[in-house]
Design an enzyme around this catalytic site. Structure first.
Site, mmCIF file in Angstrom:
data_model
loop_
_atom_site.group_PDB
_atom_site.id
_atom_site.type_symbol
_atom_site.label_atom_id
_atom_site.label_comp_id
_atom_site.label_asym_id
_atom_site.label_seq_id
_atom_site.Cartn_x
_atom_site.Cartn_y
_atom_site.Cartn_z
ATOM 1 N N PHE A 181 42.679 32.162 31.600
ATOM 2 C CA PHE A 181 42.541 30.719 31.802
ATOM 3 C C PHE A 181 41.121 30.302 31.411
ATOM 4 C CE2 PHE A 181 42.378 26.705 34.086
ATOM 5 C CZ PHE A 181 43.644 26.198 33.825
ATOM 6 N N ALA B 248 42.033 33.492 37.401
ATOM 7 C CA ALA B 248 41.086 34.073 38.361
ATOM 8 C C ALA B 248 41.760 34.615 39.616
ATOM 9 C CB ALA B 248 40.021 33.041 38.741
ATOM 10 N N GLU C 105 44.455 36.210 39.781
ATOM 11 C CA GLU C 105 45.070 37.501 39.475
ATOM 12 C C GLU C 105 44.040 38.612 39.278
ATOM 13 O OE1 GLU C 105 47.660 34.363 39.260
ATOM 14 O OE2 GLU C 105 46.064 34.545 37.764
ATOM 15 N N CYS D 1 36.705 31.891 34.634
ATOM 16 C CA CYS D 1 36.050 30.588 34.612
ATOM 17 C C CYS D 1 36.919 29.576 35.337
ATOM 18 C CB CYS D 1 35.813 30.153 33.166
ATOM 19 S SG CYS D 1 35.003 28.537 33.061
ATOM 20 N N ILE D 2 36.359 29.025 36.397
ATOM 21 C CA ILE D 2 37.038 28.004 37.200
ATOM 22 C C ILE D 2 36.208 26.736 37.086
ATOM 23 C CG2 ILE D 2 37.937 27.417 39.477
ATOM 24 C CD1 ILE D 2 37.557 30.504 40.116
ATOM 25 N N ILE D 3 36.818 25.694 36.545
ATOM 26 C CA ILE D 3 36.125 24.416 36.360
ATOM 27 C C ILE D 3 36.729 23.404 37.323
ATOM 28 C CG2 ILE D 3 35.583 22.563 34.726
ATOM 29 C CD1 ILE D 3 35.830 24.720 32.482
ATOM 30 N N GLU E 103 40.200 17.484 39.831
ATOM 31 C CA GLU E 103 40.264 16.371 40.779
ATOM 32 C C GLU E 103 40.944 16.731 42.083
ATOM 33 O OE1 GLU E 103 41.972 12.997 38.830
ATOM 34 O OE2 GLU E 103 40.551 13.087 37.177
ATOM 35 N N HIS F 1 42.411 22.382 44.463
ATOM 36 C CA HIS F 1 42.752 23.649 43.831
ATOM 37 C C HIS F 1 41.512 24.445 43.411
ATOM 38 C CE1 HIS F 1 45.487 26.456 41.962
ATOM 39 N NE2 HIS F 1 44.831 26.370 40.815
ATOM 40 N N ARG G 117 26.447 28.828 30.567
ATOM 41 C CA ARG G 117 26.256 30.060 31.334
ATOM 42 C C ARG G 117 27.002 31.266 30.768
ATOM 43 N NH1 ARG G 117 25.648 25.756 34.269
ATOM 44 N NH2 ARG G 117 24.348 25.708 36.116
#
Length: 154
Positions: A26, A60, A62, A84-86, A89, A92, A131
């Protein structure tokens, strides 16, 4: 200082280490760069190409399960978690960030295995892009140093 850097001069030597990388797909553009940077740094630290294993998982959440499966094999000196978690809204983001982070930490502690956590948690794509390379490299350095340190402490 008590025990300061005693015997730690060679902690960045990866020549005898086996390291596995678990990469979440993802946000793949970001995680591919994390992987590229981590792998490049591992090679620069002397980890032999044949001793670097790479697997991918959907996201992420998993990552910890794949880390656990690798830890159970008892073949690796350290693991690297990439993702990577962005922020979006909804809630989650917090759920995925908290649960993946807790899972990574739990696997490391349960198995006594160093895991470098480079699952980025950012507010936006621009922060992730800024980053991605350095965090990939950092993860490789952390994995090598901690594998060597745990080896010395064992």
């Amino acid at each position: 200082m008590f025990g300061a850097n005693k015997g730690q001069a060679n902690l960045q030597d990866g020549s005898k280490l086996k390291i596995a990388i678990v990469q979440a797909r993802f946000n793949e553009d970001i995680t591919n760069e994390l992987h590229r940077a981590a792998r490049e740094e591992l090679l620069e630290l002397g980890v032999p190409e044949k001793h670097i294993e790479h697997i991918t998982v959907p996201g992420a959440l998993e990552v910890p399960l794949a880390l656990q499966a690798l830890a159970e094999q008892d073949r690796f000196d350290a693991l690297i978690a990439l993702g990577c978690i962005i922020r979006g809204e909804t809630y989650h983001f917090e759920l995925v960030a908290n649960e993946s982070g807790a899972g990574v930490s739990r696997i490391g502690l349960d198995y006594g295995l160093p895991i470098a956590n480079a699952i980025l948690t950012t507010e936006n794509t621009e922060q992730a892009v800024a980053r991605q390379t350095e965090k990939g490299r950092d993860a490789a350095r952390v994995a090598v140093e901690m594998a060597n340190l745990i080896g010395q402490l064992a």
